[in-house]
Design a protein around this motif. Sequence first.
Motif, PDB file in Angstrom:
ATOM      1  N   GLU A 196      -6.573  12.397  -3.404  1.00 43.57           N
ATOM      2  CA  GLU A 196      -6.688  11.053  -2.934  1.00 43.57           C
ATOM      3  C   GLU A 196      -5.621  10.489  -3.368  1.00 43.57           C
ATOM      4  O   GLU A 196      -5.181   9.616  -2.751  1.00 43.57           O
TER       5      GLU A 196
ATOM      6  N   PHE B  39      -2.434  11.187  -1.684  1.00 51.31           N
ATOM      7  CA  PHE B  39      -2.256  10.924  -0.180  1.00 51.31           C
ATOM      8  C   PHE B  39      -2.185   9.300  -0.392  1.00 51.31           C
ATOM      9  O   PHE B  39      -1.376   8.701   0.419  1.00 51.31           O
ATOM     10  N   SER B  40      -2.829   8.498  -1.224  1.00 49.92           N
ATOM     11  CA  SER B  40      -2.640   7.141  -1.361  1.00 49.92           C
ATOM     12  C   SER B  40      -1.074   6.631  -1.601  1.00 49.92           C
ATOM     13  O   SER B  40      -0.452   5.956  -1.126  1.00 49.92           O
TER      14      SER B  40
ATOM     15  N   ASN C 212       1.828   8.627  -1.097  1.00 52.38           N
ATOM     16  CA  ASN C 212       2.353   9.188   0.091  1.00 52.38           C
ATOM     17  C   ASN C 212       2.151   7.976   1.096  1.00 52.38           C
ATOM     18  O   ASN C 212       3.248   7.768   2.017  1.00 52.38           O
ATOM     19  N   GLN C 213       1.096   7.590   1.357  1.00 52.77           N
ATOM     20  CA  GLN C 213       0.623   6.653   2.465  1.00 52.77           C
ATOM     21  C   GLN C 213       1.662   5.447   2.271  1.00 52.77           C
ATOM     22  O   GLN C 213       2.228   4.718   3.074  1.00 52.77           O
ATOM     23  N   ARG C 214       1.552   4.753   0.863  1.00 49.41           N
ATOM     24  CA  ARG C 214       2.307   3.707   0.565  1.00 49.41           C
ATOM     25  C   ARG C 214       3.979   4.062   0.737  1.00 49.41           C
ATOM     26  O   ARG C 214       4.488   3.010   1.466  1.00 49.41           O
TER      27      ARG C 214
ATOM     28  N   LEU D  91       5.187   6.090   2.978  1.00 47.53           N
ATOM     29  CA  LEU D  91       5.348   6.190   4.332  1.00 47.53           C
ATOM     30  C   LEU D  91       5.481   4.745   4.957  1.00 47.53           C
ATOM     31  O   LEU D  91       6.213   4.331   5.957  1.00 47.53           O
ATOM     32  N   ILE D  92       4.402   3.906   4.496  1.00 49.52           N
ATOM     33  CA  ILE D  92       4.427   2.558   5.233  1.00 49.52           C
ATOM     34  C   ILE D  92       5.749   1.789   4.903  1.00 49.52           C
ATOM     35  O   ILE D  92       6.324   1.101   5.531  1.00 49.52           O
TER      36      ILE D  92
ATOM     37  N   GLN E 281       8.239   3.197   6.979  1.00 51.54           N
ATOM     38  CA  GLN E 281       8.291   2.721   8.457  1.00 51.54           C
ATOM     39  C   GLN E 281       8.836   1.408   8.540  1.00 51.54           C
ATOM     40  O   GLN E 281       9.379   1.051   9.506  1.00 51.54           O
TER      41      GLN E 281
END
Length: 645
Positions: A377, A380-381, A383-385, A387-388, A391
């Motif tokens: 978790e 993932f959190s 990597n999500q940051r 990724l955002i 982007q």
Amino acid sequence: MKCWIVPSLKRDSQKKKPQKKPQKKQRSCVAGGYWLNVIGYSVVTLAAIAFPHTIFAKDLQSADSAINQKVDVGILATRGNLEALNRWQPTMDWLERKIPRTEFVLHPYTLEQMTDAVKTQTVDFVITNPGQSVRLGRQYPLSWLATLRSQQQGGTTLAIGSALVVRNDSPYFTLTDLDNQPVAAVSDSAFGGYLTLRRNMQQLSLDPNRFFSTVDFIGFPLDAILYKLRDKHVEAAVLPVCQLETMGKEGLIDFSQYRVLDNQAPVGFGCQVSTALYPNWSFAKTGKASETLAKKIARALLDLPERDPAAIAANSLGWSAPISQLKIDKLYQDLDLHPLQKPWWQEALTWLKSNQQWGWTFLLFVVVLNLYHFLLEYRFSRNQRLLIATQNRLKEKNAMLEHAQRVAIVGELGGSIAHEINQPLSAIRNYSQGGLVRINKGSSADDLKVVLEKIQQQVIRADDIVQRLRSLIKKRPINKQYSNVQALITDAVMLLDHDLIKHQITLSMTESGQAVPVYLDPIGFQQLLLNLVKNAMDACVLNDQKQSLQKQHTQEKYQIVIDTEYLPVEKQMKLVVTDNGIGLEADAALLQSAFFTTKEEGLGLGLAICRDVVEDHHGTLAMTANNPHGCRIEVRLPYIANTEN
């Protein structure tokens, strides 16, 4: 005239001289004695229930002095208290003759009352069906002394089961025919009266809780169940085996009016049965009675002759040694009703207590699994940051790239832009020179007003050209709005007029369908159109150069067609740009990829940006080749915003 039966409850006063023949029931068919029999029947019934020890005492005064011990025996009264007393009292007489100075007192019970009596140890012995004897024996101190021998098959001890009875005129012939029909039974815990049939249904993969529309449990006496079927309150009745035949022999029902479904009675068994047969009734000792007395009773029961009045009254051929109750245990286990069965969580706790090493291993595994889950978790959190953020950077770079491409378009259109701006400037120069001439000639102010108005018109024209270029080059966020597509196309084409004339390319525009405003980014749409038309122009120029080199130049006129069509059914606007240039020199998907170009000085960004603009508008872009040469590009954009669509 109907006869009423009054049982004789008088006991033999000579204990040492047992009766040779059973007492016969006296029948009264005289009209004048009808009410006397009814009153006698009621008095005997109430007295038997309330004062059993009084009714069945031989002589109260002599008994008190002769009896050393009194033994309480609980009996299951399946057909009512009076019937139970009539059935089992002769057996008690037999035991009193075999065991001197002992008085056996009967207590008729229901299933629930029997359970309470054994639990509270208020009786010494019990006579009950095998299902209840097993359930009680697994929960309370209960010892089996003997098993009743049935009158069927020469004294078999397997004589308990269920008979599924229907009316003879009913349309039901098997158990499965009773789907969604109401039935009646004695109790949901009655062994021969319900549980054996429920086990049979389970083996047939039928759910008894859902198969019947309703199951009406009406309790004892059993006779009432058959009467409920007779009166058509239910479509079937679940009865203990031989109950139907017994009531028929007693004249209580017309046996020919009923049928038993799925009869599977063994050969020589005189009753119809719908299920497998299980051990017969049991005589058992509770924790209250002594072992010495239990031995005497066991010997006395085993000595009971087959034709003795006590055996006949009990509908049996006497008693045998207790048989195995394993078959009954398995039935309760299969139905998840066994008293020793525990809920799954209790079974799990018991297993964990005896296998603690596996329990700790499992706990450790769960802890490690949770830690690993939290780690995933966290990653993932994170990597999500990332990724955002990536982007966002890509969007910023893409915006910069689009801006650079628009600047490049303006650079490529420099000649056309200079021509467009030069026209109003030349007009302004001419009008200003004419104004000076008029001033030198002494013209009036009114004459100069016309010249100044024309100069103002050319200034406005030049300003429009400059503003159009500024809006195309200017960095700005995407701003979608409902726009007039035809006006955007006209403004964009004006920037290309000079180059079209220079290369002798004809551009025409067509429109079909009812025009409606389209939700889009005006600048992005104009950039898309400029790229498509500029590519079409380059294709026409390249084809002309190719024909010149091959000396195959024809008089064919190059033309570009911009067709706009509004599709009300699909709620889309279709834009088609067609040319008769050199055509596609590579695969359409490859041409739309970034940095791929067939031009010597191209960057490979035009069609890639066109694709991004179309996708940002939730549209589609398709490229096909024309015959014999040329290209057709079709763009479809929805009328309205994606959130509204």
